[in-house]
Design a protein around this motif. Structure first.
Motif, PDB file in Angstrom:
ATOM      1  N   ARG A  41     111.948  70.661  30.247  1.00  0.00           N
ATOM      2  CA  ARG A  41     113.126  69.887  30.628  1.00  0.00           C
ATOM      3  C   ARG A  41     113.043  68.450  30.133  1.00  0.00           C
ATOM      4  N   ALA A  42     111.839  67.932  29.990  1.00  0.00           N
ATOM      5  CA  ALA A  42     111.696  66.588  29.435  1.00  0.00           C
ATOM      6  C   ALA A  42     112.283  66.505  28.028  1.00  0.00           C
ATOM      7  N   ASP A  43     112.217  67.608  27.280  1.00  0.00           N
ATOM      8  CA  ASP A  43     112.807  67.620  25.938  1.00  0.00           C
ATOM      9  C   ASP A  43     114.322  67.460  26.017  1.00  0.00           C
ATOM     10  N   GLY A  56     105.096  54.138  19.247  1.00  0.00           N
ATOM     11  CA  GLY A  56     104.185  54.648  18.234  1.00  0.00           C
ATOM     12  C   GLY A  56     104.121  56.154  18.135  1.00  0.00           C
ATOM     13  N   ILE A  57     104.821  56.873  19.017  1.00  0.00           N
ATOM     14  CA  ILE A  57     104.808  58.337  19.026  1.00  0.00           C
ATOM     15  C   ILE A  57     106.032  58.859  18.275  1.00  0.00           C
ATOM     16  N   SER A  58     105.877  59.986  17.625  1.00  0.00           N
ATOM     17  CA  SER A  58     106.971  60.615  16.880  1.00  0.00           C
ATOM     18  C   SER A  58     108.221  60.762  17.731  1.00  0.00           C
ATOM     19  N   GLU A  59     109.373  60.537  17.109  1.00  0.00           N
ATOM     20  CA  GLU A  59     110.658  60.741  17.784  1.00  0.00           C
ATOM     21  C   GLU A  59     111.000  62.226  17.907  1.00  0.00           C
ATOM     22  N   ILE A  60     110.260  63.081  17.226  1.00  0.00           N
ATOM     23  CA  ILE A  60     110.494  64.519  17.301  1.00  0.00           C
ATOM     24  C   ILE A  60     110.111  65.015  18.690  1.00  0.00           C
ATOM     25  N   MET A  61     110.928  65.880  19.265  1.00  0.00           N
ATOM     26  CA  MET A  61     110.648  66.427  20.595  1.00  0.00           C
ATOM     27  C   MET A  61     109.462  67.394  20.552  1.00  0.00           C
ATOM     28  N   LEU A  88      98.232  69.345  24.047  1.00  0.00           N
ATOM     29  CA  LEU A  88      99.114  68.550  24.898  1.00  0.00           C
ATOM     30  C   LEU A  88      99.578  67.353  24.074  1.00  0.00           C
ATOM     31  N   LEU A  89     100.888  67.198  23.936  1.00  0.00           N
ATOM     32  CA  LEU A  89     101.445  66.193  23.044  1.00  0.00           C
ATOM     33  C   LEU A  89     102.265  65.153  23.815  1.00  0.00           C
ATOM     34  N   ALA A  90     102.392  63.968  23.221  1.00  0.00           N
ATOM     35  CA  ALA A  90     103.363  62.993  23.709  1.00  0.00           C
ATOM     36  C   ALA A  90     104.670  63.113  22.946  1.00  0.00           C
ATOM     37  N   GLY A  91     104.707  63.976  21.932  1.00  0.00           N
ATOM     38  CA  GLY A  91     105.882  64.221  21.105  1.00  0.00           C
ATOM     39  C   GLY A  91     105.458  64.863  19.802  1.00  0.00           C
ATOM     40  N   GLY A  92     106.433  65.459  19.095  1.00  0.00           N
ATOM     41  CA  GLY A  92     106.164  65.969  17.762  1.00  0.00           C
ATOM     42  C   GLY A  92     106.028  67.459  17.613  1.00  0.00           C
ATOM     43  N   ARG A 309     118.365  74.620  19.055  1.00  0.00           N
ATOM     44  CA  ARG A 309     119.610  74.322  19.767  1.00  0.00           C
ATOM     45  C   ARG A 309     119.902  75.404  20.804  1.00  0.00           C
ATOM     46  N   ARG A 310     119.702  76.657  20.422  1.00  0.00           N
ATOM     47  CA  ARG A 310     119.958  77.780  21.336  1.00  0.00           C
ATOM     48  C   ARG A 310     118.994  77.736  22.526  1.00  0.00           C
ATOM     49  N   ALA A 311     117.765  77.329  22.278  1.00  0.00           N
ATOM     50  CA  ALA A 311     116.792  77.215  23.362  1.00  0.00           C
ATOM     51  C   ALA A 311     117.231  76.174  24.382  1.00  0.00           C
ATOM     52  N   HIS A 312     117.721  75.031  23.904  1.00  0.00           N
ATOM     53  CA  HIS A 312     118.180  73.989  24.818  1.00  0.00           C
ATOM     54  C   HIS A 312     119.417  74.430  25.585  1.00  0.00           C
ATOM     55  N   GLU A 313     120.303  75.139  24.940  1.00  0.00           N
ATOM     56  CA  GLU A 313     121.484  75.648  25.630  1.00  0.00           C
ATOM     57  C   GLU A 313     121.086  76.606  26.744  1.00  0.00           C
ATOM     58  N   GLN A 314     120.087  77.443  26.477  1.00  0.00           N
ATOM     59  CA  GLN A 314     119.642  78.402  27.488  1.00  0.00           C
ATOM     60  C   GLN A 314     118.998  77.692  28.674  1.00  0.00           C
ATOM     61  N   LEU A 315     118.148  76.717  28.397  1.00  0.00           N
ATOM     62  CA  LEU A 315     117.483  76.007  29.489  1.00  0.00           C
ATOM     63  C   LEU A 315     118.475  75.153  30.259  1.00  0.00           C
ATOM     64  N   ASP A 316     119.400  74.533  29.557  1.00  0.00           N
ATOM     65  CA  ASP A 316     120.424  73.697  30.195  1.00  0.00           C
ATOM     66  C   ASP A 316     121.370  74.524  31.067  1.00  0.00           C
ATOM     67  N   GLY A 317     121.510  75.816  30.736  1.00  0.00           N
ATOM     68  CA  GLY A 317     122.455  76.661  31.457  1.00  0.00           C
ATOM     69  C   GLY A 317     122.076  76.960  32.883  1.00  0.00           C
ATOM     70  N   GLY A 318     120.796  76.816  33.227  1.00  0.00           N
ATOM     71  CA  GLY A 318     120.354  76.989  34.606  1.00  0.00           C
ATOM     72  C   GLY A 318     119.964  78.393  35.007  1.00  0.00           C
TER      73      GLY A 318
END
Length: 329
Positions: A41-43, A56-61, A88-92, A309-318
């Motif tokens: 969900r942080a993504d 200093g961390i990548s802007e990539i999720m 375990l990442l801070a991003g990327g 994009r589809r993954a985020h839509e699925q997680l956002d859907g609840g």
């Protein structure tokens, strides 16, 4: 390399599978060719512009991933090119390659597929470190909100493995059944009066005392007052998410009378040394629990990374249960 980029903060439609520069490992880092990355969900918050990465961390999720080490930065020891690692990442992580400090790489747990392992380390590190923080002990009563998600699925099992009574909230019967299957002693629909349900249940036989000793909270402001209502004497709440808002009302008198504690933590912004210690403890404490079956993997949905994009839509859907994993090309 290719990676998921975000053209501007907003909805999933802002996500693109783009050509970007392959990162180079700095001293103490390794370059990893991605096998899979977990979706959290942080993504979603980062995509919306509400949770930027540390400086200093990548802007990539992408806060967790598995892959194969392909290059070592200066001074790296204990890892070799060709090693498969869980990171375990801070991003990327939403990319074909990522860099990560060596202390945040651990071995794939015994008996776990390397793709499935991509969805383990963020939840394991989050739950374990926070239960250490509030000193969850055997015999205590533990409450987790959102019990059917990745954090909830892991937290139910981890608390049971420690010898606790577990209560979980979730949003529909399918999710409540999942919580019970994971080991929850009581599963409650959060659309109902869960405060009364918990108060009455913990006053009955089968629970050590009235109220809950520890709450793992992902809601923040929306549940703050109600969480304090269900805390037992000397109870502790730790908030790790703000799905229900940032600012709430806290009755200090009620907190004082219960000798209770309300705290909050974030994993992403911890110093590297702390993250390395947490990762090592995950390998030492959690991986054996997975190997011997005390903790089972969450249900998972695998989606090609290019279709994030589809993954985020699925997680956002609840409606999602368990974890979503992006599989790299």
């Amino acid at each position: 390399m290719r990676a998921i980029t975000v053209t501007e903060a907003g909805g999933p439609e802002q996500m693109q599978w783009s050509e970007v520069e392959t990162p180079t490992p700095a001293a103490g880092e390794v370059l990893v060719k991605t096998i899979a990355a977990g979706v959290n969900r942080a993504d979603l918050l980062q995509r919306k512009g509400h949770y930027p990465p540390p400086p200093g961390i990548s802007e990539i999720m992408g806060l967790e991933a598995t892959g194969t080490v392909v290059e070592l930065g200066a001074g790296v020891t204990g890892l070799s090119v060709g090693d498969e690692v869980v990171c375990l990442l801070a991003g990327g992580g939403y990319a074909e390659y990522f860099v990560v400090p060596q202390g945040q790489c651990i071995a794939v747990p015994q008996g776990v597929d390397v793709v499935s392992a991509a969805a383990l380390v963020e939840v394991a590190a989050t739950v374990m470190s926070n239960m250490d923080h509030v000193n969850l002990k055997p015999g205590e009563t533990f409450l987790v909100h959102g019990g059917a998600g990745g954090i909830g699925t892991f937290a139910i099992q981890y608390a049971k493995a420690l010898g606790c009574q577990v209560i979980a909230t979730a949003g529909n019967e399918r999710k409540l059944d999942h919580c019970r299957q994971m080991g929850a002693d009581l599963a409650i629909d959060y659309h109902e009066d869960w405060v009364t349900a918990i108060t009455e249940a913990t006053a009955s036989d089968g629970f050590p005392h009235k109220g809950v000793d520890v709450i793992l909270d992902v809601m923040g402001a929306k549940y703050l007052e109600m969480n304090v209502d269900v805390l037992a004497l000397d109870g502790r709440q730790v908030t790790i998410g703000l799905q229900g808002g940032r600012k709430g009302t806290l009755d200090m008198g009620k907190l004082l009378n219960k000798r209770a504690t309300v705290t909050a933590t974030s994993l992403r912004f911890r110093p590297l040394e702390q993250k390395a210690e947490i990762c090592q403890r995950v390998a030492e404490v959690v991986w054996p629990m997975i190997a011997d079956g005390r903790i089972k993997l969450a249900p998972e949905t695998r989606i090609p990374m290019s279709e994030a994009r589809r993954a985020h839509e699925q997680l956002d859907g609840g409606d999602n249960v368990g974890k979503i994993i992006l599989v790299a090309p």
